[in-house]
Design an enzyme around this catalytic site. Structure first.
Site, PDB file in Angstrom:
ATOM      1  N   GLY A  10      83.188  56.551  69.912  1.00 19.47           N
ATOM      2  CA  GLY A  10      84.166  56.609  71.086  1.00 19.47           C
ATOM      3  C   GLY A  10      85.738  56.815  70.878  1.00 19.47           C
ATOM      4  O   GLY A  10      86.015  56.156  69.798  1.00 19.47           O
ATOM      5  N   PHE A  64      82.852  57.948  75.439  1.00 21.75           N
ATOM      6  CA  PHE A  64      81.866  59.121  74.937  1.00 21.75           C
ATOM      7  C   PHE A  64      82.416  60.410  75.139  1.00 21.75           C
ATOM      8  O   PHE A  64      82.840  60.463  76.536  1.00 21.75           O
ATOM      9  CB  PHE A  64      80.548  58.843  75.593  1.00 21.75           C
ATOM     10  CG  PHE A  64      79.510  59.751  74.667  1.00 21.75           C
ATOM     11  CD1 PHE A  64      78.709  59.378  73.715  1.00 21.75           C
ATOM     12  CD2 PHE A  64      79.005  61.062  75.634  1.00 21.75           C
ATOM     13  CE1 PHE A  64      77.759  60.361  73.097  1.00 21.75           C
ATOM     14  CE2 PHE A  64      78.211  61.711  75.140  1.00 21.75           C
ATOM     15  CZ  PHE A  64      77.332  61.467  73.942  1.00 21.75           C
ATOM     16  N   GLY A  65      82.282  61.532  74.534  1.00 23.48           N
ATOM     17  CA  GLY A  65      82.456  62.728  74.827  1.00 23.48           C
ATOM     18  C   GLY A  65      83.737  63.254  74.357  1.00 23.48           C
ATOM     19  O   GLY A  65      84.131  64.566  74.626  1.00 23.48           O
ATOM     20  N   GLY A  66      84.305  62.793  73.299  1.00 16.25           N
ATOM     21  CA  GLY A  66      85.418  63.425  72.370  1.00 16.25           C
ATOM     22  C   GLY A  66      86.777  63.287  72.990  1.00 16.25           C
ATOM     23  O   GLY A  66      86.925  62.838  74.402  1.00 16.25           O
ATOM     24  N   THR A  67      87.567  63.804  72.438  1.00 14.29           N
ATOM     25  CA  THR A  67      89.179  63.793  72.747  1.00 14.29           C
ATOM     26  C   THR A  67      89.516  64.707  73.969  1.00 14.29           C
ATOM     27  O   THR A  67      90.230  64.374  74.923  1.00 14.29           O
ATOM     28  CB  THR A  67      89.907  64.212  71.510  1.00 14.29           C
ATOM     29  OG1 THR A  67      89.726  63.255  70.440  1.00 14.29           O
ATOM     30  CG2 THR A  67      91.798  63.960  71.943  1.00 14.29           C
ATOM     31  N   CYS A  68      88.911  66.054  73.706  1.00 14.69           N
ATOM     32  CA  CYS A  68      89.160  67.009  74.795  1.00 14.69           C
ATOM     33  C   CYS A  68      88.961  66.587  76.239  1.00 14.69           C
ATOM     34  O   CYS A  68      90.081  66.255  76.963  1.00 14.69           O
ATOM     35  CB  CYS A  68      88.631  68.307  74.391  1.00 14.69           C
ATOM     36  SG  CYS A  68      88.958  69.619  75.497  1.00 14.69           S
ATOM     37  N   HIS A  92     100.082  97.330  88.606  1.00  9.03           N
ATOM     38  CA  HIS A  92     101.471  97.081  89.101  1.00  9.03           C
ATOM     39  C   HIS A  92     101.791  96.051  90.656  1.00  9.03           C
ATOM     40  O   HIS A  92     101.008  96.358  91.339  1.00  9.03           O
ATOM     41  CB  HIS A  92     102.294  98.491  89.399  1.00  9.03           C
ATOM     42  CG  HIS A  92     103.757  98.326  89.853  1.00  9.03           C
ATOM     43  ND1 HIS A  92     104.943  98.048  88.832  1.00  9.03           N
ATOM     44  CD2 HIS A  92     104.325  98.398  90.940  1.00  9.03           C
ATOM     45  CE1 HIS A  92     105.776  97.844  89.682  1.00  9.03           C
ATOM     46  NE2 HIS A  92     105.886  98.145  90.847  1.00  9.03           N
TER      47      HIS A  92
HETATM   48  C1  LIG Z   1      96.897  65.042  74.448  1.00  7.39           C
HETATM   49  C2  LIG Z   1      96.003  66.107  73.812  1.00  7.39           C
HETATM   50  C3  LIG Z   1      96.093  67.301  74.418  1.00  7.39           C
HETATM   51  C4  LIG Z   1      95.134  68.436  74.053  1.00  7.39           C
HETATM   52  N1  LIG Z   1      95.258  69.703  74.426  1.00  7.39           N
HETATM   53  C5  LIG Z   1      94.707  70.679  73.913  1.00  7.39           C
HETATM   54  C6  LIG Z   1      94.546  71.884  74.748  1.00  7.39           C
HETATM   55  O1  LIG Z   1      95.264  72.102  75.881  1.00  7.39           O
HETATM   56  N2  LIG Z   1      93.860  72.963  74.020  1.00  7.39           N
HETATM   57  C7  LIG Z   1      93.238  72.911  72.813  1.00  7.39           C
HETATM   58  O2  LIG Z   1      92.932  73.702  72.428  1.00  7.39           O
HETATM   59  N3  LIG Z   1      93.251  71.507  72.247  1.00  7.39           N
HETATM   60  C8  LIG Z   1      94.169  70.512  72.732  1.00  7.39           C
HETATM   61  N4  LIG Z   1      93.867  69.514  72.174  1.00  7.39           N
HETATM   62  C9  LIG Z   1      93.063  69.268  70.923  1.00  7.39           C
HETATM   63  C10 LIG Z   1      91.950  69.040  70.956  1.00  7.39           C
HETATM   64  O3  LIG Z   1      91.461  67.800  72.048  1.00  7.39           O
HETATM   65  C11 LIG Z   1      91.027  68.680  69.699  1.00  7.39           C
HETATM   66  O4  LIG Z   1      91.295  69.790  68.891  1.00  7.39           O
HETATM   67  C12 LIG Z   1      89.307  68.694  69.994  1.00  7.39           C
HETATM   68  O5  LIG Z   1      89.096  67.925  70.963  1.00  7.39           O
HETATM   69  C13 LIG Z   1      88.901  68.079  68.690  1.00  7.39           C
HETATM   70  O6  LIG Z   1      87.417  67.965  68.725  1.00  7.39           O
HETATM   71  P1  LIG Z   1      86.379  67.236  67.735  1.00  7.39           P
HETATM   72  O7  LIG Z   1      85.158  67.490  68.154  1.00  7.39           O
HETATM   73  O8  LIG Z   1      87.138  67.791  66.420  1.00  7.39           O
HETATM   74  O9  LIG Z   1      87.019  65.769  67.845  1.00  7.39           O
HETATM   75  P2  LIG Z   1      86.879  64.648  68.891  1.00  7.39           P
HETATM   76  O10 LIG Z   1      86.670  65.600  70.391  1.00  7.39           O
HETATM   77  O11 LIG Z   1      87.988  63.830  68.783  1.00  7.39           O
HETATM   78  O12 LIG Z   1      85.496  64.163  68.584  1.00  7.39           O
HETATM   79  C14 LIG Z   1      85.531  63.190  67.346  1.00  7.39           C
HETATM   80  C15 LIG Z   1      84.370  62.265  67.699  1.00  7.39           C
HETATM   81  O13 LIG Z   1      83.948  61.570  66.743  1.00  7.39           O
HETATM   82  C16 LIG Z   1      83.934  59.985  66.971  1.00  7.39           C
HETATM   83  N5  LIG Z   1      83.928  59.241  65.442  1.00  7.39           N
HETATM   84  C17 LIG Z   1      85.316  59.352  64.760  1.00  7.39           C
HETATM   85  N6  LIG Z   1      84.996  58.678  63.621  1.00  7.39           N
HETATM   86  C18 LIG Z   1      83.820  58.274  63.730  1.00  7.39           C
HETATM   87  C19 LIG Z   1      83.181  57.470  62.920  1.00  7.39           C
HETATM   88  N7  LIG Z   1      83.475  56.964  61.805  1.00  7.39           N
HETATM   89  N8  LIG Z   1      81.639  57.298  63.225  1.00  7.39           N
HETATM   90  C20 LIG Z   1      81.300  57.628  64.503  1.00  7.39           C
HETATM   91  N9  LIG Z   1      81.861  58.243  65.473  1.00  7.39           N
HETATM   92  C21 LIG Z   1      83.134  58.859  64.813  1.00  7.39           C
HETATM   93  C22 LIG Z   1      84.850  59.814  68.076  1.00  7.39           C
HETATM   94  O14 LIG Z   1      84.416  58.881  68.867  1.00  7.39           O
HETATM   95  C23 LIG Z   1      84.773  61.098  68.695  1.00  7.39           C
HETATM   96  O15 LIG Z   1      83.616  61.218  69.632  1.00  7.39           O
HETATM   97  C24 LIG Z   1      94.556  68.284  72.528  1.00  7.39           C
HETATM   98  C25 LIG Z   1      94.515  67.022  71.970  1.00  7.39           C
HETATM   99  C26 LIG Z   1      95.393  65.944  72.694  1.00  7.39           C
HETATM  100  C27 LIG Z   1      95.339  64.550  71.892  1.00  7.39           C
END
Ligand SMILES: Cc1cc2nc3c(=O)[nH]c(=O)nc-3n(C[C@H](O)[C@H](O)[C@H](O)COP(=O)(O)OP(=O)(O)OC[C@H]3O[C@@H](n4cnc5c(N)ncnc54)[C@H](O)[C@@H]3O)c2cc1C
Ligand SMILES: NC(=O)c1ccc[n+]([C@@H]2O[C@H](COP(=O)([O-])OP(=O)(O)OC[C@H]3O[C@@H](n4cnc5c(N)ncnc54)[C@H](O)[C@@H]3O)[C@@H](O)[C@H]2O)c1
Length: 476
Positions: free
Chosen positions: A33, A40-44, A461
């Site tokens: 998380g 749950f559901g990640g950063t975005c 336009h």
């Molecule tokens: C404030 C902010 C604004 C943003 N705005 C934009 C935007 O406008 N447009 C854009 O394209 N991008 C934007 N981004 C970037 C974008 O959010 C990220 O690039 C994207 O969410 C990455 O997705 P991911 O699946 O790689 O990681 P995440 O969505 O971070 O998912 C990682 C997951 O792994 C889990 N995890 C981590 N380590 C472990 C572990 N050891 N064991 C189990 N689970 C673990 C976490 O809980 C999480 O669920 C923004 C980022 C931030 C912080």
């Protein structure tokens, strides 16, 4: 010890891996998380793209009175109801996060999947054809797991620069600032990249006194130099921008936070009620103990992958190990993470027909005000690459819609190879930049040149895309 076919780490972009064509595989999805509440559901969804853009839209509304006077319309901003803004935004997002979790945990579509909330770590190198992991389960206990395949989508988290006392002042980060109880009267933002630019706009528009603190001489240094310079000028007219500041130490007292540092050798202290640190994000490879599995890591902690999203160990492909998104990409962008997941998924299912994830130019948009968007090379990169370049700059003030907006500071820059006429890059600063850039992104992605699109279609336009049309006409 329980064995699974696939151990899937993360619930951001990784959450799109399970599906009908993997229903024959036994999957464990492990997710710790994001943020202090381990959502749950990640950063975005929870802490990134989606809530920030909902705040930006609200900020744009709040900002209107500050700029309406030049149109002969006198407006005033009476009040910002912060908690209502916050609760409307998270009232929409939190149920999506909770719904996603209960779908994975209990829906019949996921009968082949076990959801484990907690932190997964490698316990050693791949042995006997399987990967070895331990999960520190949220709420207590550990589980030992083996998996034939691991799919690593562990993302990144805000990093705190090495400034004495910084952790102790408990600065806000993008993980925490959007859910605070009250807006502070003033805030300083350490860092001057994408997150700093977006939150400076949001907070200033909502009435917070904002100071952006940059190490270098301009904001958004990764952008094209002309764009970065223009953004610095425009934001300096609106809020306090401190450049050339190297932070040394931070301290908190009853009134707020002070940041001590140097500008050109001279000691300076900056104070505000709160501090937001927006100084980059580090990949979560350390939380995974990726090094214990022998996985190659870049200097910034990224997991090294090949163009097919296969994880590397000692420069070789580590069998049955895949990674995607912020954990392994130099581009921390949601559309990049999503695309990598699609490529990875295809390659996992069709190892005999591997696809590459690096075949398209990557565009990005910064939702500050003004907006910034770009695709491909900056002008500096294009010139350093060798070979002649042509550059067209089109000011918004030269098109009819720019007159309507009384714009004096925005522009688009398009860079082409002077010999082949191929697009090399495009950079826009100004209203709708994040939408306008898509015209050039599409052309670059499909191999079109300026002459293929400039005069072969009607351009409505007097709409904003005339900015791009006029820039292209300079190049054909
Ligand atoms: C404030 C902010 C604004 C943003 N705005 C934009 C935007 O406008 N447009 C854009 O394209 N991008 C934007 N981004 C970037 C974008 O959010 C990220 O690039 C994207 O969410 C990455 O997705 P991911 O699946 O790689 O990681 P995440 O969505 O971070 O998912 C990682 C997951 O792994 C889990 N995890 C981590 N380590 C472990 C572990 N050891 N064991 C189990 N689970 C673990 C976490 O809980 C999480 O669920 C923004 C980022 C931030 C912080
Ligand atoms: N609209 C979007 O697409 C969007 C929005 C927000 C975040 N993101 C993603 O999230 C990533 C992280 O955003 P970010 O703004 O934290 O990172 P960034 O890389 O954009 O900017 C980091 C900033 O921190 C500064 N910095 C680094 N170390 C420092 C130190 N020791 N002292 C002072 N300043 C220091 C850098 O000079 C830079 O200004 C972005 O790179 C981007 O990929 C994307």
């Amino acid at each position: 010890m329980t064995h699974y076919d696939i151990a899937l780490i993360g619930s951001g972009s990784a959450n799109s891996l399970p599906g009908e064509d993997l229903s024959g595989s036994r999957i464990v999805q492990i997710d710790r998380g994001v943020g202090p509440d381990h959502l749950f559901g990640g950063t975005c969804l929870n802490l990134g793209c989606i809530p920030t853009k909902m705040f930006v839209h609200t900020a744009n509304l709040a900002r209107t009175p500050a700029i309406s006077g030049r149109f002969g319309v006198d407006e005033s901003l009476r009040r910002v109801r912060w908690r209502e803004i916050r609760d409307r935004i998270f009232g929409r997002i939190d149920p999506i996060s909770a719904g996603g979790e209960s779908y994975r945990a209990g829906h019949e579509d996921n009968e082949n999947l076990t959801l484990l909330r907690g932190t997964a770590r490698f316990t050693g190198p791949r042995q006997g054809g399987v990967h070895h992991l331990r999960v520190d389960v949220a709420g207590g206990g550990t589980e030992e797991i083996t998996a034939t395949t691991v799919v690593l989508g562990a993302g990144s988290r805000p990093s705190l620069p090495p400034v004495e006392g910084l952790a102790e002042v408990r600065p806000l980060t993008s993980d925490t600032i959007m859910r605070i109880e009250e807006l502070p009267a003033s805030i300083m933002i350490l860092g001057s990249g994408v997150i700093a630019a977006e939150f400076a706009h949001i907070l200033d528009a909502l009435g917070v006194e904002v100071t952006i603190i940059a190490r270098g001489d301009r904001l958004l240094r990764g952008a094209d130099a002309d764009v970065s310079r223009r953004l610095t000028e425009v934001l300096s007219d609106r809020l306090r921008v401190v450049t050339g500041f190297s932070a040394v130490s931070a301290a908190r007292d009853a009134e707020g936070v002070s940041l001590r540092g140097r500008i050109g050798g001279e000691e300076t202290t900056i104070r505000a009620q709160e501090l937001l640190v927006a100084a980059g994000r580090r990949p979560n490879s350390d939380l995974l103990d990726a090094a214990v599995a022998g996985i190659d890591l870049a200097e910034d902690g990224r997991v090294e992958v090949d163009a097919h999203q296969r994880v590397l160990a000692d420069g070789e492909i580590l069998p049955g190990a895949w990674a995607l998104g912020d954990l392994s990409s130099p581009h921390q962008l949601k559309h990049v993470a999503n695309h990598e997941l699609k490529i990875l998924r295809h390659n996992l299912l069709h190892p005999e027909q591997l696809r590459r994830s690096d075949t398209m130019p990557i565009a990005y948009g910064v939702f500050s005000s003004p907006q910034v968007a770009a695709v491909g090379m900056t002008e500096q990169e294009a010139r350093e690459r060798g070979g002649a370049v042509r550059v067209a700059i089109q000011e918004y003030s030269s098109i009819a819609y720019g007159w309507a907006m009384e714009d004096t500071t925005s522009f688009a820059k398009i860079i082409v190879d002077a010999d082949t006429e191929e697009f090399l890059g495009a950079h826009i600063i100004g209203p709708e930049a994040t939408s306008l850039i898509q015209l050039i992104t599409q052309a670059m992605s499909t191999g079109q040149r300026p002459r293929d699109i400039a005069a072969t279609q009607y351009w409505i336009h007097p709409a904003m895309p005339e900015l791009i049309e006029n820039a292209l006409l300079q190049l054909v």
